[in-house]
Design a protein around this motif. Sequence first.
Motif, PDB file in Angstrom:
ATOM      1  N   ASP A 141       0.830  -1.206   0.000  1.00  0.00           N
ATOM      2  CA  ASP A 141       0.000   0.000   0.000  1.00  0.00           C
ATOM      3  C   ASP A 141       0.863   1.254   0.000  1.00  0.00           C
ATOM      4  O   ASP A 141       0.552   2.237  -0.677  1.00  0.00           O
ATOM      5  N   ILE A 142       1.960   1.217   0.769  1.00  0.00           N
ATOM      6  CA  ILE A 142       2.893   2.342   0.791  1.00  0.00           C
ATOM      7  C   ILE A 142       3.495   2.545  -0.600  1.00  0.00           C
ATOM      8  O   ILE A 142       3.601   3.677  -1.096  1.00  0.00           O
ATOM      9  N   GLU A 143       3.881   1.451  -1.251  1.00  0.00           N
ATOM     10  CA  GLU A 143       4.467   1.539  -2.587  1.00  0.00           C
ATOM     11  C   GLU A 143       3.481   2.152  -3.579  1.00  0.00           C
ATOM     12  O   GLU A 143       3.844   3.014  -4.386  1.00  0.00           O
ATOM     13  N   HIS A 144       2.221   1.728  -3.496  1.00  0.00           N
ATOM     14  CA  HIS A 144       1.190   2.257  -4.391  1.00  0.00           C
ATOM     15  C   HIS A 144       1.015   3.752  -4.184  1.00  0.00           C
ATOM     16  O   HIS A 144       0.916   4.525  -5.140  1.00  0.00           O
ATOM     17  N   MET A 145       0.998   4.193  -2.924  1.00  0.00           N
ATOM     18  CA  MET A 145       0.847   5.603  -2.618  1.00  0.00           C
ATOM     19  C   MET A 145       2.035   6.409  -3.143  1.00  0.00           C
ATOM     20  O   MET A 145       1.871   7.450  -3.781  1.00  0.00           O
ATOM     21  N   LEU A 146       3.238   5.908  -2.896  1.00  0.00           N
ATOM     22  CA  LEU A 146       4.435   6.633  -3.309  1.00  0.00           C
ATOM     23  C   LEU A 146       4.530   6.769  -4.819  1.00  0.00           C
ATOM     24  O   LEU A 146       4.980   7.796  -5.332  1.00  0.00           O
ATOM     25  N   LYS A 147       4.094   5.756  -5.551  1.00  0.00           N
ATOM     26  CA  LYS A 147       4.127   5.829  -7.007  1.00  0.00           C
ATOM     27  C   LYS A 147       3.209   6.931  -7.521  1.00  0.00           C
ATOM     28  O   LYS A 147       3.487   7.566  -8.539  1.00  0.00           O
ATOM     29  N   ARG A 148       2.104   7.160  -6.826  1.00  0.00           N
ATOM     30  CA  ARG A 148       1.190   8.237  -7.224  1.00  0.00           C
ATOM     31  C   ARG A 148       1.753   9.608  -6.874  1.00  0.00           C
ATOM     32  O   ARG A 148       1.613  10.560  -7.633  1.00  0.00           O
ATOM     33  N   ILE A 149       2.387   9.682  -5.715  1.00  0.00           N
ATOM     34  CA  ILE A 149       2.910  10.968  -5.259  1.00  0.00           C
ATOM     35  C   ILE A 149       4.187  11.329  -6.008  1.00  0.00           C
ATOM     36  O   ILE A 149       4.374  12.471  -6.424  1.00  0.00           O
ATOM     37  N   HIS A 150       5.072  10.344  -6.159  1.00  0.00           N
ATOM     38  CA  HIS A 150       6.382  10.568  -6.778  1.00  0.00           C
ATOM     39  C   HIS A 150       6.460   9.791  -8.095  1.00  0.00           C
ATOM     40  O   HIS A 150       7.225   8.829  -8.219  1.00  0.00           O
ATOM     41  N   SER A 151       5.683  10.201  -9.062  1.00  0.00           N
ATOM     42  CA  SER A 151       5.557   9.439 -10.312  1.00  0.00           C
ATOM     43  C   SER A 151       6.846   9.380 -11.117  1.00  0.00           C
ATOM     44  O   SER A 151       6.995   8.511 -11.986  1.00  0.00           O
TER      45      SER A 151
END
Length: 209
Positions: A141-151
């Motif tokens: 879930d953290i990875e999914h969030m970070l990919k959206r924030i830091h594309s």
Amino acid sequence: MGTTCSSSKTTGNVSSSNLSQKQLEKLHELTNIPEDEILMYYRQFIIVSPNGRMTYTQFENQLKTIGITTDNSKSIFKMIDKDNSSQISFQEYLLSLVMFSNQSQPEQQLGTVFDTYQALSRQSLKQISNDALIQGMTRDDIEHMLKRIHSNLSKEEINKLCDRFMDSDQNKNGFISKQEFISACMKNSKLMEQLGHKDSFVKDNKNEG
């Protein structure tokens, strides 16, 4: 109280016919926005998005209409678009207003981010071994969030950030709590800058810069 706002359209997380008192109370509990203000935002939302789903263009225009800066609008929109549909529901729209609030403390905004992705966690988990598991966020879930924030970050950089977040898992149970999440976020300079709280960035010996 007790007022309802009539509509013949769906808003995703609210009734297709109106906004009931129970729904108002749920939205108030989630966002801490007064119920009368929620009704006002609901009416504005339905006028702009009569089908109950708001696109990014509509979202950006609405922020301008109510006098909110749109500098970080794309990042926030991606964060609250939980199903990655390029549209958001009324509840997600309210969450964005909390994130954008200039009066909101960074801890409050980060708590909203956690709640949003906690809901995503519950949708994405394939197996739930116990009730405690869904009270936090897993590495996925953290990875999914970070990919959206830091594309623009590489896979290696994302992995390093995930490691730093999961270092906050003090009891090593495989997920981080809301408070652990907030503490980790406040050591992420990019995230704090995107949320408009650059000065709240907390340096440590392992920060990403």
